[in-house]
Design an enzyme around this catalytic site. Structure first.
Site, short mmCIF file in Angstrom:
data_model
loop_
_atom_site.label_atom_id
_atom_site.label_comp_id
_atom_site.label_asym_id
_atom_site.label_seq_id
_atom_site.Cartn_x
_atom_site.Cartn_y
_atom_site.Cartn_z
N HIS A 140 33.17 28.33 32.36
CA HIS A 140 33.72 29.74 33.51
C HIS A 140 32.96 29.61 34.51
O HIS A 140 32.11 30.30 35.39
CB HIS A 140 33.61 31.31 32.92
N ASP A 160 35.80 34.80 34.69
CA ASP A 160 35.96 35.39 33.72
C ASP A 160 35.73 36.92 34.10
O ASP A 160 35.03 38.12 33.96
CB ASP A 160 34.09 34.23 32.27
N HIS A 179 41.02 2.42 44.74
CA HIS A 179 41.83 1.54 43.59
C HIS A 179 41.93 0.11 44.18
O HIS A 179 42.81 0.09 44.66
CB HIS A 179 41.69 2.17 42.06
N TYR A 237 49.74 24.02 46.18
CA TYR A 237 49.66 25.97 46.53
C TYR A 237 50.42 26.17 47.75
O TYR A 237 49.08 25.35 48.32
CB TYR A 237 48.81 27.06 46.17
N GLU A 273 26.14 39.87 37.71
CA GLU A 273 26.80 40.06 37.04
C GLU A 273 27.33 41.60 37.77
O GLU A 273 28.17 42.50 37.52
CB GLU A 273 26.10 40.38 35.86
#
Ligand SMILES: [Zn+2]
Length: 412
Positions: free
Chosen positions: A105, A110, A249, A305, A382
């Site tokens: 994560h 999370d 490449h 997106y 957190e």
């Protein structure tokens, strides 16, 4: 903005923090990537159990949609968290570091998931202040593509009465800002992200006799250089674009001129006009630079997106509500968009809303030196989840006072 709904919201969020930390650490230790996150989904379902929400697991992925009805009628507002991890090996050394080799994560999803569960708890407890309905969108597959779109296809934006949610909000944690601060802007906030793949076709031969071959390697180099000129000479500096060739490449041996050279990259833009301009420019330059050397270029552009475009009225409403909740010094205007991409853009194409950044840089670490999201060493504070859960809840509680209760359908 009235005093009532917010009263005690921050204190309640702080009280809910240990539960959010525990859930976040469980998710962090067992990261899952892509659209199928059975363990994550189960953890969310268990955490929402008993709160009195209508909870619907996704039909084709591990999404979870939860709906909470307020005490009074009012608009429906959507709050979104993404839940998927990245295919990355964690190197943080945290006690609760990933136990899954090759998954981490590292984008903070999370924390997003645990924060939205925290917001569900706060809103369930503040239901008497809630007018209307809150839709909690727990989404998989943000990183790998398709997560938000699948949930929209499955009806996450629709209400039972045949209407549509009238506002949508999402938060994204970042170590670029101090913990517990909120940063947002009206208009483009994340970029459109599209892919480019060019195959330069020459003619192979012996490396000692290039005149008898058609070497695709210098042609590929000329195309890469010209693509940078496309950005600096044709794109308005106030409507920026990024074109990055991240992979080239060609060849297998130092004495063999190859038949082809492959160019892979990404381009990022903020507006449809610049997106078209860059798209057309890449194709034109690759074809004509190759032709100038007598070679051929096959160009494939892949659509990613769309940009995340924040609705000005919803952004201002979220800014004001958060400033009242947190204090004006913790809520900031985001000066520039981020040229990364986010699939909350699909929601904001349908429903006016806003995505904001939540600072989660650990105390004692300078944000400019903290490992960034998507880094194998990124660490988040957190405690920021208490702020995030309170801001989510605050956005939902104030949805009834948001301007312009149209039913969406806006196309940005
Ligand atoms: Zn993310």
């Amino acid at each position: 903005m009235t005093a009532g709904p917010d009263e005690g919201l921050l204190a309640a969020a702080r009280a809910a923090l240990p539960g959010m930390v525990a859930l976040r650490r469980t998710l962090h230790r067992h990261p899952e990537t892509g659209a199928h996150l059975p363990r994550t989904q189960q953890a969310v379902l268990e955490a929402l159990d008993g709160l009195g929400l209508e909870v619907v697991p996704g039909a084709h992925s591990s999404s979870v949609t939860a709906r909470l009805d307020g005490a009074r009628p009012g608009p429906s507002v959507l709050l979104r968290a993404d839940m998927d991890a990245l295919p990355l090996h964690e190197e943080t050394g945290l006690a609760f570091a990933s136990a899954v080799p090759g998954a981490m994560h590292a984008c903070g999803h999370d924390l997003h998931t645990a924060m939205l569960v925290g917001a569900a708890r706060l809103l369930a407890a503040h239901r008497r202040h809630l007018a209307g309905r809150v839709v909690l969108m727990f989404q998989p597959a943000e990183e790998s593509g398709g997560g938000a779109r699948h949930m929209i296809d499955e009806g996450v934006l629709e209400t039972a009465e045949g209407g549509r949610v009238t506002a949508a909000f999402a938060l994204h944690v970042t170590t670029r800002f101090p913990s517990g601060t909120l940063h947002l802007r009206p208009g483009p906030t994340f970029a459109a992200s599209d892919g480019l793949h060019v195959t330069v076709r020459g003619r192979g031969g012996h490396a000692s006799a290039p005149h008898r071959a058609l070497d695709p390697v210098p042609v590929a180099c000329a195309i890469v250089q010209a693509l940078q000129t496309l950005v600096t000479r044709t794109v308005d500096v106030f409507d920026p674009a990024v074109v990055t060739v991240a992979s080239i490449h060609a060849g297998t041996a130092p004495n063999v001129i190859p038949e082809t050279a492959e160019i892979h990259g990404t381009f990022r833009t903020l507006t449809p006009a610049t997106r078209h301009l860059v798209r057309d420019g890449i194709t034109r330059i690759a074809h004509h630079v190759a032709a100038a050397h007598g070679a051929r270029a096959d160009v494939t552009l892949t659509e990613g997106y769309p940009p995340v475009v924040n609705d000005p009225a919803r952004t201002a409403a979220l800014h004001d509500a958060a400033a009242t909740l947190l204090g004006p010094r913790r809520v900031h205007h985001l000066a520039e968009p981020i040229m990364g991409a986010e699939d909350f853009s699909y929601v904001l194409q349908q429903v006016p809303g806003a995505m904001a950044f939540l600072g989660a840089c650990p105390p004692g670490t300078a944000p400019e030196h903290a490992p960034d999201i998507h880094c194998d060493r990124v660490v988040f504070d957190e405690d920021a989840m208490a702020t995030g859960a309170a801001v989510h809840a605050c956005a939902a509680l104030h949805a009834a006072t948001l301007p312009g209760r149209d039913t969406g359908g806006r196309d940005t």
